[in-house]
Design an enzyme around this catalytic site. Structure first.
Site, short mmCIF file in Angstrom:
data_model
loop_
_atom_site.label_atom_id
_atom_site.label_comp_id
_atom_site.label_asym_id
_atom_site.label_seq_id
_atom_site.Cartn_x
_atom_site.Cartn_y
_atom_site.Cartn_z
N ASN A 144 28.02 43.30 30.17
CA ASN A 144 26.81 43.82 30.81
C ASN A 144 26.61 43.15 32.17
OD1 ASN A 144 24.26 45.30 31.04
ND2 ASN A 144 24.39 45.47 28.81
N ARG A 145 25.37 43.11 32.66
CA ARG A 145 25.11 42.81 34.06
C ARG A 145 24.63 41.38 34.29
NH1 ARG A 145 24.32 47.84 32.52
NH2 ARG A 145 24.84 49.56 33.92
N HIS A 172 30.25 43.39 33.48
CA HIS A 172 31.33 43.26 32.49
C HIS A 172 32.41 42.25 32.89
CE1 HIS A 172 29.47 46.18 30.07
NE2 HIS A 172 30.01 47.26 30.55
N HIS A 184 33.83 48.30 24.07
CA HIS A 184 33.27 49.41 24.85
C HIS A 184 33.88 50.75 24.45
CE1 HIS A 184 31.45 51.47 28.25
NE2 HIS A 184 30.88 50.33 28.65
N ASP A 230 21.20 54.34 28.70
CA ASP A 230 22.00 53.18 29.06
C ASP A 230 21.07 51.98 29.05
OD1 ASP A 230 24.02 51.49 29.80
OD2 ASP A 230 24.14 52.15 31.88
N GLU A 257 27.42 49.32 22.08
CA GLU A 257 27.95 48.02 22.48
C GLU A 257 27.07 46.89 21.92
OE1 GLU A 257 28.69 48.09 26.85
OE2 GLU A 257 28.03 50.16 26.63
#
Length: 396
Positions: A115-116, A141, A216, A288, A354
């Site tokens: 993720n971010r 990621h 993923h 998302d 995820e």
């Protein structure tokens, strides 16, 4: 903060999770099998292997040593017809070139931090670290060359009476993609006679660092290349989510899903609210978001999601020890790539489930920590359980 899952919702969720399991008779079955074969070489000449796990129910799972990728999951429908239910590519080039170019992470093991990370930076023990940005100023990621773009070492395979497994290992050196510490990661992919594919993640470090691993895979229970998943029915064991800004970065708060397009506490068609004008949906161009799993970070896997395809009767149940789940409706697929079916993948043709810690956790002290120190072991498990429902199964 996180509300408790209501008794009504919990009862419905558990009842649904049990339905697919009832189709498996408790009879002795032939042991699962495992084979390995070459799967080409990367552009720089590294050899890649493919591992095929099968069981007597007709399930077949294929795992690549490149990226720790799940390239195939074949599962029977209610009539016994087998289809591949994850999106992917028939050759290694699909993963090393097409998927990498598009930043789409088909089937990959994602790390060192999934993720971010906002602005590609965080502070750990008083020192600031910088991760190469991948989307604007955000590091997504694991940076520009995350775990999904590396060849993993085959640590071993195992065959037991009810399980076949392969374990992959990756050593990420201190400073790789800006992360501190040498991180040694092991992922075991295991298929058993109960149609369960389990992913067991373990990692250790020689310096304080951060780690958040996930898979993923894009699921389509009608079969890869079959089109949209809008008619799939989704249920999530989550009363809350982590709201984001327009750049998909968490605000640092936790909000209830009640009364929003993100409320999947009872089963709903994915497409029913996919075009909702809620700002969270507009930001992401669909789903998302990170959902906060009820009874988060349990010692053993707890129910997190249940996905059902009324057309085929296939059911996927996800159980995990992780505290969150990013649900992503493949909003970036644009028809530029085709899978093994020869059909192109477009927006909404798959859904990623995820299991992971929350996005941008290093920058939000109130989120569950992803810090790992020497002497500790990162240890998380996610189970994907496949089954079928009869044609008479009720709609949501």
């Amino acid at each position: 903060m996180q509300a408790l899952f209501s008794r009504t919702h919990a009862a419905l969720f558990v009842a649904g999770m049990l339905m697919a399991g009832t189709v498996m008779a408790a009879q002795p079955l032939p042991a699962p099998t495992l084979t390995r074969a070459p799967f080409g070489a990367t552009p720089d000449g590294q050899q890649v292997e493919q591992f095929t796990l099968t069981n007597a129910h007709g399930m077949r799972v294929q795992v690549l040593s490149y990226g720790g990728i799940i390239s195939t999951i074949e599962a029977p429908d209610r009539n016994g017809h087998v289809d591949d239910v994850v999106l992917g590519f028939p050759t290694l080039a699909g993963y090393t070139v097409d998927s990498a170019k598009g930043g789409l992470f088909f089937g990959a093991t994602v790390g060192r931090v999934a993720n971010r990370i906002a602005n590609g930076t965080f502070v750990l023990e008083g020192r600031r670290y910088h991760i190469p940005p991948t989307k604007g100023t955000t590091a997504l990621h694991g940076g520009r060359r995350g775990f999904d773009k590396q060849v993993w070492t085959v640590e071993g395979t195992d065959l037991e009476a009810d399980t076949a497994s392969v374990t992959l290992k990756l050593v990420s050196p201190d400073g790789q993609e800006g992360f501190p510490g040498t991180l040694t990661t092991h992922v075991t992919f295991a298929l058993n006679t109960r149609n369960e594919l389990s992913l067991h993640y373990r990692a250790t470090t020689d310096r304080p660092t951060v780690v958040n691993l996930t898979n993923h895979s894009y699921f389509n229970l009608s079969g890869e290349g079959s089109g949209t998943v809008e008619n799939h029915v989704l249920q999530l064991n989550a009363d809350a989510y982590t709201p984001t800004d327009a750049n998909a970065l968490p605000l640092g708060t936790i909000a209830p899903v009640a009364g929003t397009a993100l409320d999947f506490r009872t089963p709903h068609r994915i497409g029913a609210r996919l075009r909702d004008s809620m700002p969270q949906m507009l930001y992401a161009h669909g789903y998302d978001q990170n959902w906060v799993i009820n009874r988060a970070h349990a010692a053993t896997p707890v129910p997190a999601a249940r996905l059902r395809d009324p057309a085929s009767g296939r059911v996927l149940e996800v159980l995990t020890t992780q505290p969150g789940m990013q649900v992503y409706t493949a909003n970036s697929l644009d028809g530029a790539y085709a899978g093994p079916s020869g059909r192109t993948y477009r927006q909404g043709d798959g859904i990623a489930l995820e299991t992971q810690h929350y996005p941008d956790s290093p920058n939000h002290p109130d989120f569950p920590s992803i810090e790992l120190r020497p002497g500790q072991t990162y240890d998380e498990t996610t189970i994907y359980r496949f089954g079928v429902e009869p044609v008479s199964a009720s709609a949501p």
